[in-house]
Enzyme design. Structure first.
Site, mmCIF file in Angstrom:
data_model
loop_
_atom_site.group_PDB
_atom_site.id
_atom_site.type_symbol
_atom_site.label_atom_id
_atom_site.label_comp_id
_atom_site.label_asym_id
_atom_site.label_seq_id
_atom_site.Cartn_x
_atom_site.Cartn_y
_atom_site.Cartn_z
ATOM 1 N N SER A 132 0.871 -1.185 0.000
ATOM 2 C CA SER A 132 0.000 0.000 0.000
ATOM 3 C C SER A 132 0.903 1.228 0.000
ATOM 4 O O SER A 132 2.087 1.139 0.350
ATOM 5 C CB SER A 132 -0.852 -0.012 1.269
ATOM 6 O OG SER A 132 -1.465 1.236 1.479
ATOM 7 N N TYR A 145 -1.812 -1.420 10.675
ATOM 8 C CA TYR A 145 -1.936 -1.645 9.228
ATOM 9 C C TYR A 145 -0.746 -1.045 8.480
ATOM 10 O O TYR A 145 -0.121 -1.702 7.651
ATOM 11 C CB TYR A 145 -3.251 -1.048 8.718
ATOM 12 C CG TYR A 145 -3.410 -1.176 7.226
ATOM 13 C CD1 TYR A 145 -3.730 -2.402 6.653
ATOM 14 C CD2 TYR A 145 -3.214 -0.084 6.379
ATOM 15 C CE1 TYR A 145 -3.858 -2.536 5.275
ATOM 16 C CE2 TYR A 145 -3.347 -0.212 5.000
ATOM 17 C CZ TYR A 145 -3.668 -1.439 4.458
ATOM 18 O OH TYR A 145 -3.780 -1.570 3.089
HETATM 19 N N1 LIG Z 1 -8.735 -0.515 -0.575
HETATM 20 C C1 LIG Z 1 -7.677 0.242 -0.434
HETATM 21 O O1 LIG Z 1 -7.778 1.467 -0.332
HETATM 22 C C2 LIG Z 1 -6.301 -0.354 -0.404
HETATM 23 C C3 LIG Z 1 -5.208 0.495 -0.587
HETATM 24 C C4 LIG Z 1 -3.926 -0.044 -0.562
HETATM 25 C C5 LIG Z 1 -3.747 -1.403 -0.375
HETATM 26 N N2 LIG Z 1 -4.831 -2.219 -0.196
HETATM 27 C C6 LIG Z 1 -4.579 -3.640 0.025
HETATM 28 O O2 LIG Z 1 -5.232 -4.372 -0.995
HETATM 29 C C7 LIG Z 1 -5.465 -5.714 -0.545
HETATM 30 C C8 LIG Z 1 -6.887 -6.104 -0.902
HETATM 31 O O3 LIG Z 1 -7.771 -5.308 -0.148
HETATM 32 P P1 LIG Z 1 -9.101 -4.664 -0.774
HETATM 33 O O4 LIG Z 1 -8.951 -3.198 -0.725
HETATM 34 O O5 LIG Z 1 -9.420 -5.332 -2.040
HETATM 35 O O6 LIG Z 1 -10.134 -5.021 0.391
HETATM 36 P P2 LIG Z 1 -11.315 -6.086 0.475
HETATM 37 O O7 LIG Z 1 -12.319 -5.820 -0.592
HETATM 38 O O8 LIG Z 1 -11.753 -6.038 1.896
HETATM 39 O O9 LIG Z 1 -10.594 -7.474 0.168
HETATM 40 C C9 LIG Z 1 -9.778 -8.107 1.103
HETATM 41 C C10 LIG Z 1 -9.592 -9.559 0.713
HETATM 42 O O10 LIG Z 1 -8.752 -10.193 1.691
HETATM 43 C C11 LIG Z 1 -9.366 -11.386 2.129
HETATM 44 N N3 LIG Z 1 -9.032 -11.703 3.507
HETATM 45 C C12 LIG Z 1 -9.105 -10.892 4.587
HETATM 46 N N4 LIG Z 1 -8.811 -11.580 5.709
HETATM 47 C C13 LIG Z 1 -8.549 -12.863 5.320
HETATM 48 C C14 LIG Z 1 -8.225 -14.055 6.012
HETATM 49 N N5 LIG Z 1 -8.130 -14.091 7.348
HETATM 50 N N6 LIG Z 1 -8.029 -15.188 5.295
HETATM 51 C C15 LIG Z 1 -8.152 -15.174 3.941
HETATM 52 N N7 LIG Z 1 -8.478 -14.083 3.237
HETATM 53 C C16 LIG Z 1 -8.680 -12.941 3.917
HETATM 54 C C17 LIG Z 1 -10.859 -11.123 1.984
HETATM 55 O O11 LIG Z 1 -11.573 -12.356 1.822
HETATM 56 P P3 LIG Z 1 -12.566 -13.024 2.890
HETATM 57 O O12 LIG Z 1 -13.147 -11.931 3.738
HETATM 58 O O13 LIG Z 1 -13.562 -13.732 2.042
HETATM 59 O O14 LIG Z 1 -11.685 -13.962 3.662
HETATM 60 C C18 LIG Z 1 -10.907 -10.318 0.696
HETATM 61 O O15 LIG Z 1 -10.935 -11.181 -0.411
HETATM 62 C C19 LIG Z 1 -5.179 -5.710 0.964
HETATM 63 O O16 LIG Z 1 -3.917 -6.284 1.204
HETATM 64 C C20 LIG Z 1 -5.163 -4.229 1.308
HETATM 65 O O17 LIG Z 1 -4.356 -3.953 2.413
HETATM 66 C C21 LIG Z 1 -6.101 -1.716 -0.220
#
Ligand SMILES: NC(=O)c1ccc[n+]([C@@H]2O[C@H](COP(=O)([O-])OP(=O)(O)OC[C@H]3O[C@@H](n4cnc5c(N)ncnc54)[C@H](OP(=O)(O)O)[C@@H]3O)[C@@H](O)[C@H]2O)c1
Length: 252
Positions: A132, A145
């Site tokens: 991130s 985080y």
């Molecule tokens: N959204 C942003 O602004 C942003 C910015 C920078 C980086 N990121 C990074 O991008 C990545 C994806 O996040 P997102 O933004 O797409 O959020 P999201 O829509 O909440 O997706 C998160 C994913 O991680 C999975 N996950 C969470 N806990 C888990 C566990 N204990 N075991 C297995 N899977 C798990 C969730 O699946 P289940 O709940 O089905 O397990 C879901 O598929 C993350 O690493 C996040 O830190 C996001």
């Protein structure tokens, strides 16, 4: 080609799965919500999709995942699963944060090492770790985080250099987006106040750059500029600015 994607049930991981499916790349999809993974499997009949519903915060599951996939001719590992939690460090829930460390750090570390060894032996393969923009600084009110994403970013950068020195054909990339419109905020109990990128855009941008062997992948011009400029901002001023930004995101 075959890709293993963690966190494929929503947001960036879900969009990456769809983009790779359109490119006819077979998929192994991991997340806890089996129904979401099944939807993807039903949608794409053109490729082989295996779903593995697993909680990556459980240590034993990492071994289960590696043992069941390591011999499956995987070319791409995408460590995308992750989550955050807003609040001051003294007020946030310890158990949730320990799980966050397990998913955002332990699982990334375990899977990266396991697949890196196999990829090095085969002298091919891509690893895309999703960090991130938070990886470049400290984050008051989202502190654990930010710290986990610093780990992910710096680990990936170090491995990049080691691979370069080996003249390896294995490539590692690290995705560092700013705000993306996913389920992240709902899970972290926050709301974005700035314009967010779409997960579809970020996923396509990241996968395309991964195939071009880019180390650092920052999907928007705005975030590229911000990350460049923070090098010149004194630490205490940056902490103050970041704290104010996060304060506005905490859902009341
Ligand atoms: N959204 C942003 O602004 C942003 C910015 C920078 C980086 N990121 C990074 O991008 C990545 C994806 O996040 P997102 O933004 O797409 O959020 P999201 O829509 O909440 O997706 C998160 C994913 O991680 C999975 N996950 C969470 N806990 C888990 C566990 N204990 N075991 C297995 N899977 C798990 C969730 O699946 P289940 O709940 O089905 O397990 C879901 O598929 C993350 O690493 C996040 O830190 C996001």
């Amino acid at each position: 080609m075959r890709a293993l994607i963690t966190g494929a049930s929503s947001g960036i991981g879900y969009s990456m799965a769809k983009y790779l499916a359109v490119k006819n790349i077979d998929l192994i999809l991991v997340a806890r919500r089996k129904n979401r993974l099944l939807e993807l499997k039903k949608e794409f009949k053109n490729i082989d999709i295996e779903i593995i519903p697993l909680d990556l915060s459980i240590e034993d599951n990492l071994e289960v995942l590696v043992n069941s996939t390591i011999d499956k001719d995987i070319d791409i590992l995408i460590n995308n699963a992750g989550f955050g939690l807003f609040g001051t460090f003294d007020s946030t829930d310890l158990e949730t944060e320990m799980k966050m460390i397990d998913v955002n750090i332990r699982a990334v570390h375990y899977l990266t090492k396991s697949f890196l060894k196999k990829f090095i032996k085969e002298d091919k393969g891509y690893i895309l770790n999703v960090a991130s923009s938070a990886g470049f600084m400290a984050g008051p009110k989202l502190s654990t985080y930010y710290a986990t994403k610093n780990y992910c970013l710096r680990l990936s950068e170090a491995i990049y250099q080691e691979l370069k020195e080996k003249k390896s054909n294995v490539h590692i990339s690290v995705l560092c987006p700013g705000p993306v419109d996913t389920e992240f905020n709902t899970v972290a109990h926050g709301v974005f106040k700035t314009k967010s990128a779409t997960p579809e855009y970020v996923a396509k941008y990241a996968v395309d750059k991964m195939f071009k062997n880019k180390l650092l992948i920052i999907p928007t011009i705005k975030m590229k500029m911000a990350i460049f400029l923070i090098r010149f901002v004194p630490t205490k001023l940056l902490l103050h600015i970041t704290s104010n930004i996060q304060e506005r995101k905490i859902s009341k």
